[in-house]
Enzyme design. Structure first.
Site, PDB file in Angstrom:
ATOM      1  N   SER A 126       0.686  -1.227   0.176  1.00  0.00           N
ATOM      2  CA  SER A 126      -0.148  -0.144  -0.094  1.00  0.00           C
ATOM      3  C   SER A 126       0.821   1.288  -0.150  1.00  0.00           C
ATOM      4  O   SER A 126       2.055   1.104   0.484  1.00  0.00           O
ATOM      5  CB  SER A 126      -0.959  -0.070   1.359  1.00  0.00           C
ATOM      6  OG  SER A 126      -1.424   1.002   1.460  1.00  0.00           O
ATOM      7  N   TYR A 151      -2.383  -0.107  10.667  1.00  0.00           N
ATOM      8  CA  TYR A 151      -2.673  -1.096   9.263  1.00  0.00           C
ATOM      9  C   TYR A 151      -1.295  -0.709   8.225  1.00  0.00           C
ATOM     10  O   TYR A 151      -0.614  -1.559   7.929  1.00  0.00           O
ATOM     11  CB  TYR A 151      -3.816  -0.509   8.563  1.00  0.00           C
ATOM     12  CG  TYR A 151      -3.796  -0.900   7.041  1.00  0.00           C
ATOM     13  CD1 TYR A 151      -4.184  -2.155   6.659  1.00  0.00           C
ATOM     14  CD2 TYR A 151      -3.514   0.202   6.111  1.00  0.00           C
ATOM     15  CE1 TYR A 151      -3.884  -2.541   5.387  1.00  0.00           C
ATOM     16  CE2 TYR A 151      -3.348  -0.086   4.803  1.00  0.00           C
ATOM     17  CZ  TYR A 151      -3.725  -1.426   4.428  1.00  0.00           C
ATOM     18  OH  TYR A 151      -3.803  -1.752   2.977  1.00  0.00           O
ATOM     19  N   LYS A 155       1.659  -3.296   6.756  1.00  0.00           N
ATOM     20  CA  LYS A 155       2.463  -3.370   5.382  1.00  0.00           C
ATOM     21  C   LYS A 155       3.923  -2.957   5.104  1.00  0.00           C
ATOM     22  O   LYS A 155       4.559  -3.737   4.575  1.00  0.00           O
ATOM     23  CB  LYS A 155       1.312  -2.194   4.470  1.00  0.00           C
ATOM     24  CG  LYS A 155       0.285  -2.715   4.294  1.00  0.00           C
ATOM     25  CD  LYS A 155       0.176  -4.064   3.650  1.00  0.00           C
ATOM     26  CE  LYS A 155      -1.376  -4.405   3.420  1.00  0.00           C
ATOM     27  NZ  LYS A 155      -1.687  -5.885   2.737  1.00  0.00           N
TER      28      LYS A 155
END
Length: 336
Positions: A126, A151, A155
């Site tokens: 991402s 989050y 990643k």
């Protein structure tokens, strides 16, 4: 006909990638625990492609269940790993759940790859790994800044895990795809973004326009951008899906420069939240009911891509712009 295992295959990006893989001659198998998805989407995939896709309803954090899928499919040529918890706000509220889920699932996949001799993996990363980037547009060599959410940190950590894994396992190949803001739907309107608890901007816009929400909130209008709202790079989901197909083709053809490579996937343009709303209003020929609210925890100010490397190495180009995104998203919303 190479067989590709798609984790998170019933999800938004996963289901569109199933279609693109099948359209390009691949056989596909899905794993999805259906926490944020429904197997009903596979009916749409079948209607588009004529192919029935098998989904294993298991949790990738369950090592034994994951291993059983690999045992059942000893001919897997590659893996596209989408499966992860993905909501920024939820990750701020439940950080340990996000670390446990997103990292354990990746580790189990990598261990099964080693055990069963699967050599190729595409990792769904991402643009959030860049944090509040110090340069725009970001390139693959842009340094990571502090992650703005748990989050995003999962990643970043997932990328580091893959890099260390590939450094040790020289016969294993990984492509890390850092993509920006996927949106839109398949032109057929047979598949699109699921209706469960929409938090991404485009489905929130379409739900508001359809009357499912009384209004929507623009989180912050005091950022140092051209109109005060956050800047994002919106990429059509079918362009994004095709990049995954091209990445697996790239690995299967042994065209990689190293056994762990990274590519940005965006259209290379920044669009503010308010500009996205205006683009929708023009496509739908209606005004949207929205209010300006405070900033939201976890949001970066601005992020958009330099995608030159994906074009040069993968032969990938984004063919659709913000108007195509809004048109297909609105057609999907009206259909569902």
């Amino acid at each position: 006909m190479s067989k590709i295992l798609v984790t998170g295959g019933c999800g938004y990006i996963g289901s569109h990638t199933l279609v693109d893989l099948i359209d390009n001659g691949f056989e596909v198998v899905s794993i999805d625990n259906l926490i944020n998805a429904s197997e009903n989407i596979l009916d749409g995939v079948k209607a588009i492609t004529g192919k029935t896709v098998q989904n294993y309803h298991i949790d990738l954090c369950d090592k034994a269940a994951t291993r059983a899928v690999f045992q059942a499919h000893p001919d897997i040529a590659g893996i596209i790993h989408f499966a992860a918890l993905k909501y920024v706000g939820e990750s701020v509220e439940q950080p340990l759940r996000y670390f446990r889920n997103n990292l354990d699932s990746l580790l189990n996949i990598l261990e099964c790859m080693l055990e069963f001799g699967v050599k190729n993996i595409i990792f769904s990363s991402s643009c959030s790994v860049y944090g509040n980037a110090t340069e725009l547009p970001v390139t693959e060599s842009t340094p990571f800044q502090n992650a703005e959410s748990p989050y995003a940190r999962t990643k970043q950590m997932g990328e580091h895990i893959l890099q260390d894994f590939c450094f040790q396992e020289k016969n294993t190949n990984a492509v890390i795809l850092r993509y920006f803001n996927p949106a839109g739907a398949h032109e057929s309107t047979l598949i699109g973004e699921a209706a469960t608890a929409a938090t991404n901007l485009v489905p929130v816009i379409t739900e508001t326009a359809a009357g499912k929400r009384a209004s929507m909130t623009v989180f912050g209008a005091d950022y140092p951008t051209r109109d005060g709202s956050c800047v994002r790079d919106y990429i059509h989901v079918m362009d994004l899906a095709n990049a995954h197909t091209k990445a697996i083709q790239y690995l299967l053809a042994n065209r990689q420069e190293s056994n762990c490579e990274t590519f940005n996937l965006g259209i290379g343009e920044g669009v503010t939240v308010l500009e996205a709303i205006k683009a929708f209003e023009e496509v739908a020929s209606q005004k949207l009911n929205y209010v300006i609210g405070p900033r939201r925890a976890g949001d970066v100010i601005a992020i958009y891509a330099n995608n030159n490397r994906a074009t040069a190495r993968l032969g990938w180009l984004a063919k659709r712009g913000i108007s195509d995104i809004m048109r297909t998203a609105w057609e999907w919303e009206q259909k569902r």
